[in-house]
Design a protein around this motif. Structure first.
Motif, PDB file in Angstrom:
ATOM      1  N   GLU A 652       0.825  -1.215   0.000  1.00  0.00           N
ATOM      2  CA  GLU A 652       0.000   0.000   0.000  1.00  0.00           C
ATOM      3  C   GLU A 652       0.858   1.264   0.000  1.00  0.00           C
ATOM      4  N   SER A 655       2.230   1.764  -3.353  1.00  0.00           N
ATOM      5  CA  SER A 655       1.184   2.289  -4.252  1.00  0.00           C
ATOM      6  C   SER A 655       0.968   3.771  -4.057  1.00  0.00           C
ATOM      7  N   SER A 656       0.854   4.159  -2.803  1.00  0.00           N
ATOM      8  CA  SER A 656       0.529   5.569  -2.591  1.00  0.00           C
ATOM      9  C   SER A 656       1.690   6.462  -3.049  1.00  0.00           C
TER      10      SER A 656
END
Ligand code: ADP
Ligand code: MG
Length: 727
Positions: A652, A655-656
Motif C-alpha cells: 500500500e 502504491s501511494s
C-alpha cells in the motif's frame, strides 16, 4: 542482470591511483612557465613593444596597430617555443563557462609551402560567431556580429591538452555596437571606477603619494568529488549538476569527522595533479583541505588583483574538471549537489590597496587614530547597507537559491559582521568618546609551544559579509559562479559611495569645517544610518531571521525576485553614473539572468519527470509485484493474515508513493507548459519558481521513501552513501 549502479560501484572500487608527474620537486621551478609573464615579454618583445604592453596593462593605454603586430609576433614566438600550434581568444560570455575558438598559426603560402603566422589584428580583435551566446536582445539575429578584444591586463597563457597546446589570449566580448556581452568588460569598468574613487579620496585627504589603487581578491573554492562512474549512472547529476532525488545517508556530516581529517589518497593525487597544472598557469594555489561535508573539499590561492583572480578562478574550475577525468573523478561545482548536506560556496576575500603598499582595510596599531582606514571601512559598510538588495542580486542564481539559508550557508539576508573590537571603535566615535583602550592581544602559552598571537578580530563563520581583520570576506557567492557578478556590484557600490563621500567632504571643507572634523562627522552619520545591517550573532539561526525582519532588512529567497534589484532606480544610478553599464546593457543582463533561471528549472523539471517515470516507478513496481506474489503465495499456503500483513502494508505504501509521483509528474508537465506561457521572461521565471519548482519536493519525498523501502538490488540510481564517501 547487473544494473548500471552496481557496475558503477564496481568500477569505482577497482580504481587504481594515478601516477602524477610533476615537472620538478620545487613549485618555483615551473610556476608561471605557461604564462607570457613580464620576464617572457622582456625576452620575446622589442623594447617598444614591451613598453607599450606594460603601459596598456598598467594604465589602460591603447596599443597602436604597428606595435600590436610586433607584440603578436613576439607572443607567437614565445608560444611556439612552448610547442603551441594554435591560438584563441579566451573570453567569458554570460553562459557561465569560458569560451574559446581555436585557430592555427599555420598558413599556406602561394608557392605551396606554409608559414606560421599570427597577425596584430588577430591578437587585438576577433569576430567569433556570436549568435549562439546570450545577448538579452541586444543583438538582433540578423546582426549576429560581436567581437572579442584583447585585455592586456591579464597575461596570455598556454593551455596544454594531452595532444597539443594552444595560446590563449584573455579578451572582453562585446556586441558590434559596443555593449558588453560578457563578465569581463563590466568588471574592468567597475574596477576602474573603484580605483579612481579610492585614489581621489586617499590622495586628497590622506596621502598625496597615493596615485594608484587596486582591488584585491582571494577566492576560496569549495567543491565536491564523486566517482565518474557513479556520476554517469546519475542522469540528474550529469544533466543538472545536482541530485534531484536521493535518500539521506545513514551517516552524513554529524560526526564532523571529515573536516581537517586526512585527505583520501585518490583525492590527494587529484589535488596534486590539478595544482601542478595550475602552477604552470601562474595560479598561486596555497591551501587545500577537506570541507565539512563528506566528499567536499576546498582550495584557495593567494590573493591577486581582482581581474586576474577571476580569470584564474575560471581557469581553475576548467582545469579541475579536466584533470578530474584522469583520476576517474567528477568535480561538482554546483552550490547544492546533495540535499540535506552542506552546500558549496566561493568566499570572496576582498580588499583595497594602494601603490604605496598599504592595504586600506588593514587597521594600524590604533584603529582609532587611523582615519584613512576608518574612512574606507565605514564607506564599505554604508555602501553595502545602502545597496544590500543589489549585492543579494549579484549572487542570485538557481543553484545558489538552494544553498542560501540552508545547511551551513549564509542566509539570503545581507548583513555585515565587523567583530567586537571594531564595533567598540565605531561606537566610541559615535559617542564622541576618546580612543578607548581596546584589549590587546593575548597569547597562548602551552609548554614549549611558541607564543601564538591571537587574531584580535573575532571570527564569525555565519555572516555573508564578514570583516576578517584586513579584508572583507563576501561568503555568499556560489561555488559555480563567475565571481565577476559579485565583484562588479561590490566594487561599483563602493566606487559610487566613495565618490559621494568625496563630494560631501569637499563641500564641508569649503564651508570652513576642518578636514578631520568633516571626515569624522560624516563617518559618524554614515555609521549611524547603516548600523542596522551589522550583526554579530549566529547568521544561521531562526532568531536572526526574525530579528532581521524587525530591522527591515531584506530576505529575498529566490532568484527571479532578487534580480529585480538590478533594475531599481538606485541601482541604475550606481551603474550608469559610474560608467559600468548603460541602461540597455542592464536590461539585457537582467533578461539573460531571468532566462538562465528559466532554462535551469525547466531542465530540472524534465530530468526529474524522466527519472521518476523511467527509473523510480519501474523499480517500485518490480518490488511491489514481488511482494504481491509473495502475499498471494502465503495466502495460498493457508497462512493467516498476520503473516503477510506487513507486506500488504508495504504494498500500500508503495502504491501511494507511486500514485503521488505520477500525479505530481503530470502536474509538473502541465505547470511547465503554463510557465512557458506566463508572459515576459520575469513572469516566466516566477512561474517556474513558484509553480513548478515546489513540485520537485513532492516527487522527491515519495521517491526517497521508496528508496528506503525497495530492495537495494532493484534500485537503479547510486545512493548518497555510495557517492559521498569517496575513497
Ligand atoms: P579563511 O580563514 O577564511 O580560510 P584565510 O586567512 O586562509 O581565510 O584567507 C583566505 C583568502 O583570503 C586567501 O585567498 C588569502 O590570500 C586572501 N586574502 C588575504 N589577504 C587579502 C587581501 N588583503 N585582499 C584580498 N584577499 C586576501
Ligand atoms: Mg573563508
Amino acid at each position: 542482470m547487473s544494473t548500471l549502479r552496481f557496475q558503477a560501484l564496481q568500477t569505482a572500487l577497482s580504481r587504481n591511483t594515478v601516477n602524477v608527474s610533476r615537472p620538478s620537486e620545487k613549485i618555483s621551478d615551473y610556476y608561471n612557465t605557461n604564462v607570457f609573464t613580464d620576464k617572457a615579454m622582456k625576452h620575446f618583445l622589442s623594447k617598444d613593444a614591451y613598453s607599450a604592453v606594460s603601459k596598456a596593462a598598467k594604465a589602460g593605454e591603447k596599443i597602436d596597430r604597428i606595435v600590436a603586430k610586433q607584440v603578436a609576433e613576439g607572443m607567437k614566438n614565445w608560444a611556439m617555443s612552448k610547442c603551441a600550434t594554435h591560438y584563441t581568444h579566451w573570453f567569458q560570455p554570460l553562459t557561465g563557462a569560458t569560451a574559446e575558438k581555436h585557430d592555427s598559426f599555420f598558413e599556406p603560402t602561394e608557392d605551396g609551402g606554409s608559414i606560421e603566422n599570427f597577425s596584430g589584428n588577430a591578437l587585438v580583435q576577433q569576430e567569433p560567431d556570436a549568435s549562439s551566446f546570450p545577448s538579452g536582445g541586444i543583438r538582433n539575429t540578423f546582426e549576429a556580429r560581436g567581437y572579442t578584444a584583447w585585455d592586456p591586463s591579464s597575461p596570455a597563457f598556454i593551455m596544454e591538452g594531452s595532444n597539443g597546446k594552444t595560446l590563449c589570449i584573455p579578451t572582453i566580448f562585446v556586441s558590434y555596437t559596443g555593449e558588453a556581452l560578457d563578465y569581463k568588460a563590466p568588471l574592468l569598468k567597475a574596477l576602474h571606477a573603484v580605483e579612481s574613487a579610492v585614489v581621489n579620496v586617499c590622495s586628497s585627504f590622506f596621502d598625496k603619494n597615493i596615485k594608484k589603487a587596486y582591488a584585491s581578491l582571494g577566492i576560496e573554492q569549495e567543491y565536491f568529488l564523486v566517482d565518474e562512474a557513479m556520476y554517469y549512472a546519475r542522469p540528474d547529476l550529469m544533466l543538472t549538476g545536482r541530485t534531484l532525488l536521493g535518500h539521506a545517508p545513514e551517516k552524513g556530516q554529524q560526526l564532523d569527522d571529515h573536516y581537517f581529517g586526512s585527505i583520501p589518497p585518490r583525492v590527494y593525487d587529484f589535488m596534486i595533479d590539478f595544482e601542478t597544472e595550475a602552477y604552470k598557469l601562474g595560479i598561486p594555489l596555497k591551501t587545500r583541505h577537506n570541507e565539512v561535508a563528506p566528499g567536499q573539499f576546498e582550495c584557495a590561492p593567494n590573493f591577486e588583483e581582482v581581474n586576474l583572480a577571476i580569470d584564474h578562478n575560471q581557469l581553475l574550475m576548467d582545469l579541475m574538471e579536466k584533470v578530474g577525468q584522469r583520476h576517474g573523478l567528477k568535480v561538482l561545482l554546483h552550490e547544492k549537489p546533495f540535499a540535506g548536506i552542506n552546500g558549496s560556496g566561493k568566499h570572496n576575500n576582498w580588499s583595497l590597496n594602494t601603490n604605496t603598499g598599504v592595504n586600506l582595510l588593514s587597521p594600524s596599531k590604533t584603529p582609532e587614530t587611523n582615519l584613512q582606514f576608518l574612512t574606507i571601512f565605514v564607506n564599505v559598510i554604508k555602501a553595502v547597507h545602502d545597496n544590500a538588495d543589489l549585492l543579494r542580486a549579484s549572487i542570485a542564481s538557481a543553484p545558489n537559491d538552494h544553498r542560501l539559508g540552508a545547511n551551513e550557508a549564509p542566509p539570503a539576508i545581507m548583513s555585515i559582521f565587523i567583530g567586537s573590537q571594531m564595533t567598540s571603535v565605531l561606537e566610541n566615535i559615535l559617542n564622541n568618546k576618546s580612543a578607548a583602550k581596546t584589549k590587546s592581544n593575548t597569547s597562548i602559552n602551552v609548554g614549549k609551544i611558541p607564543d601564538i598571537l591571537l587574531d584580535n578580530t573575532d571570527r564569525n563563520r555565519t555572516s555573508p559579509f564578514a570583516f576578517t581583520g584586513n579584508k572583507f570576506e563576501y561568503r555568499a557567492v556560489g561555488s559555480s559562479a563567475n565571481c565577476a557578478n559579485a565583484m562588479i556590484v561590490l566594487n561599483a557600490v563602493i566606487a559610487d559611495q566613495l565618490v559621494k563621500f568625496k563630494s560631501e567632504i569637499d563641500a564641508l571643507i569649503k564651508k570652513g569645517t576642518k578636514k578631520e572634523n568633516a571626515i569624522l562627522d560624516t563617518l559618524k552619520t554614515y555609521y549611524k544610518s547603516s548600523k542596522n545591517i551589522l550583526f554579530e550573532g549566529n547568521g544561521y539561526s531562526d532568531e536572526w531571521v526574525k530579528e532581521a525582519a524587525k530591522r527591515g532588512l531584506g530576505n529575498i529567497k529566490t532568484t527571479p525576485e532578487a534580480l529585480n534589484a538590478y533594475l531599481s532606480k538606485k541601482s541604475k544610478s550606481v551603474f550608469i553614473s559610474n560608467n559600468i553599464f548603460n541602461e540597455k546593457e542592464l536590461e539585457a543582463r537582467y533578461e539573460i539572468m531571468q532566462e538562465l533561471y528559466v532554462k535551469k528549472i525547466d531542465i530540472e523539471a524534465k530530468v526529474l519527470a524522466q527519472l521518476a517515470t523511467s527509473h523510480v516507478i519501474p523499480a517500485a513496481i518490480s518490488y511491489q509485484t514481488r511482494l504481491a506474489k509473495n502475499v498471494a503465495n502465503l495466502k495460498a499456503a493457508g497462512m493467516s493474515k498476520s503473516v503477510y500483513q506487513s507486506q500488504k502494508n508495504a504494498i500500500e505504501k508503495i502504491s501511494s508513493n507511486i500514485n503521488s509521483i505520477s500525479q505530481t509528474v503530470n502536474k509538473i508537465i502541465v505547470e511547465t507548459e503554463k510557465a512557458h506561457h506566463a508572459g515576459n521572461t520575469h513572469k516566466c521565471a516566477l512561474a517556474f519558481c513558484h509553480k513548478v519548482k515546489p513540485l520537485f519536493d513532492v516527487v522527491r519525498k515519495s521517491s526517497d521513501s521508496l528508496e528506503f523501502i525497495i530492495d537495494d538490488e532493484m534500485w537503479q540510481l547510486p545512493k548518497y552513501r555510495e557517492m559521498l564517501f569517496i575513497k
